[in-house]
Design a protein around this motif. Sequence first.
Motif, PDB file in Angstrom:
ATOM      1  N   TRP A  26     -18.256 -11.278  60.869  1.00  0.00           N
ATOM      2  CA  TRP A  26     -18.507  -9.891  61.239  1.00  0.00           C
ATOM      3  C   TRP A  26     -20.005  -9.611  61.129  1.00  0.00           C
ATOM      4  O   TRP A  26     -20.724 -10.298  60.415  1.00  0.00           O
ATOM      5  CB  TRP A  26     -17.729  -8.911  60.353  1.00  0.00           C
ATOM      6  N   GLN A  56     -13.485   2.370  63.789  1.00  0.00           N
ATOM      7  CA  GLN A  56     -13.348   0.911  63.781  1.00  0.00           C
ATOM      8  C   GLN A  56     -14.211   0.309  62.672  1.00  0.00           C
ATOM      9  O   GLN A  56     -13.783  -0.609  61.958  1.00  0.00           O
ATOM     10  CB  GLN A  56     -13.760   0.328  65.143  1.00  0.00           C
ATOM     11  N   SER A  59     -12.660   0.863  59.210  1.00  0.00           N
ATOM     12  CA  SER A  59     -11.600  -0.087  58.862  1.00  0.00           C
ATOM     13  C   SER A  59     -12.158  -1.459  58.503  1.00  0.00           C
ATOM     14  O   SER A  59     -11.672  -2.111  57.579  1.00  0.00           O
ATOM     15  CB  SER A  59     -10.610  -0.206  60.026  1.00  0.00           C
ATOM     16  N   LEU A  60     -13.170  -1.900  59.239  1.00  0.00           N
ATOM     17  CA  LEU A  60     -13.801  -3.176  58.886  1.00  0.00           C
ATOM     18  C   LEU A  60     -14.374  -3.111  57.479  1.00  0.00           C
ATOM     19  O   LEU A  60     -14.178  -4.023  56.664  1.00  0.00           O
ATOM     20  CB  LEU A  60     -14.909  -3.509  59.891  1.00  0.00           C
ATOM     21  N   HIS A  63     -11.716  -3.233  54.873  1.00  0.00           N
ATOM     22  CA  HIS A  63     -11.180  -4.592  54.773  1.00  0.00           C
ATOM     23  C   HIS A  63     -12.095  -5.475  53.923  1.00  0.00           C
ATOM     24  O   HIS A  63     -11.634  -6.173  53.008  1.00  0.00           O
ATOM     25  CB  HIS A  63     -11.027  -5.185  56.170  1.00  0.00           C
ATOM     26  N   THR A 143      -7.006   4.677  59.019  1.00  0.00           N
ATOM     27  CA  THR A 143      -7.390   3.560  58.164  1.00  0.00           C
ATOM     28  C   THR A 143      -6.404   3.338  57.021  1.00  0.00           C
ATOM     29  O   THR A 143      -5.963   2.221  56.771  1.00  0.00           O
ATOM     30  CB  THR A 143      -8.809   3.772  57.596  1.00  0.00           C
ATOM     31  N   ASP A 146      -3.023   2.149  58.303  1.00  0.00           N
ATOM     32  CA  ASP A 146      -3.027   0.719  58.615  1.00  0.00           C
ATOM     33  C   ASP A 146      -2.757  -0.100  57.358  1.00  0.00           C
ATOM     34  O   ASP A 146      -1.993  -1.065  57.377  1.00  0.00           O
ATOM     35  CB  ASP A 146      -4.373   0.331  59.236  1.00  0.00           C
ATOM     36  N   CYS A 178      -7.803  -2.443  64.308  1.00  0.00           N
ATOM     37  CA  CYS A 178      -7.257  -3.057  63.085  1.00  0.00           C
ATOM     38  C   CYS A 178      -5.771  -2.762  62.959  1.00  0.00           C
ATOM     39  O   CYS A 178      -4.979  -3.625  62.575  1.00  0.00           O
ATOM     40  CB  CYS A 178      -8.002  -2.551  61.855  1.00  0.00           C
ATOM     41  N   GLU A 181      -3.680  -4.978  65.176  1.00  0.00           N
ATOM     42  CA  GLU A 181      -3.470  -6.315  64.637  1.00  0.00           C
ATOM     43  C   GLU A 181      -2.405  -6.298  63.534  1.00  0.00           C
ATOM     44  O   GLU A 181      -1.614  -7.236  63.410  1.00  0.00           O
ATOM     45  CB  GLU A 181      -4.803  -6.881  64.133  1.00  0.00           C
ATOM     46  N   THR A 275     -17.002  -7.312  65.030  1.00  0.00           N
ATOM     47  CA  THR A 275     -16.187  -8.528  64.840  1.00  0.00           C
ATOM     48  C   THR A 275     -16.075  -9.338  66.135  1.00  0.00           C
ATOM     49  O   THR A 275     -15.148 -10.122  66.300  1.00  0.00           O
ATOM     50  CB  THR A 275     -14.779  -8.155  64.329  1.00  0.00           C
TER      51      THR A 275
END
Length: 339
Positions: A26, A56, A59-60, A63, A143, A146, A178, A181, A275
């Motif tokens: 990333w 987005q 969320s990255l 994570h 977020t 998820d 995210c 996925e 990503t």
Amino acid sequence: MVLSKIIEWDGNRVARKHGLTYGEAWRDPDLAAALPSVTSGDIAMGLALLGTDDPQLRSLRLHVLSDRTIPLLAKLESGMDQPDPEPDLLMWAGATRVKAAWEVRTSQRARDVGPERFKRFHEMLASAREPLLYAAQTTLTPTALDQLQWFGLGMEIPREEMDQLWERIVALDPHHHCAMEGRLQVLCHKWQGSHEEMFTFAREAPRKAPPGDRSHPLIVRAHFEYAAMALDDRGLDTYGAVGKMLRDYFGDPVVAAEVAGAADRWLSGDPSYPTAAADAHCLGSALYVGGDEQRAAAVLARAGTVVPEYGALWSYLGTNPAARYARVRTRLGIPLPAV
């Protein structure tokens, strides 16, 4: 024994020569700069990162932060007892507990996880529910919802409830990558769905997405799930046998056409999101294994020097995925830096 040591040494040499590392591919300069301080205990800096308006990127960052701050779990959870707790702190604490629980479970298939390990996994996971629910109710991004998908898979929440959770995510943001996925995992055969449901979702989700969108590789991830289950069912235990099966699968005209179509849609835009390199590994490794070297070269030119441990086929092709990736790039005429 001697030969295997020589092969390992040579693979490590190739990886070092090109500065290849393992990890998550990333790119987020602010997150990268802040991580050392956050992992040393600067919770305020982590919360500032999570305060981004980009759903987005948010969320990255969650994570990565939840993965890297498992040793700080007690400190994160200590803030949950304060009056009026910060929703992002609760979300971060809940997500970190989910990650810590899944580490206990490991990534093995359920049949290979013993009852004692399952018991510890469920005990650790259970307390992630409340902070994630609170965060989900007090924020307008998916977020935390998820993260509840991963909580739900671990706690074996009924499929009907998982579908309702997905409906809430879509209502907030139908293009939350995210979460897509995570939904793909819910729908796959090994969890709560079927091959047919998984492939239908992976084909439909990106249908209206613009060129270059992160959702285009979803169909390739679905093929990875299917191929991984087929490999496991056959019990193949040599790289030669595994490689042959993967070449047969991804070289099948129908599969190859679907992977090529996803790659073309991805390449025709500007995949510059954080990503993108990870998705380049995903698409490029599938194209290469399937024999589509021209497209593989175009995609892998964007893959960079971080080799992901998951989400690409390199680890199925030999003992040193980084060296395998480097040699593929050499074969395809895509230079890597020498360091």
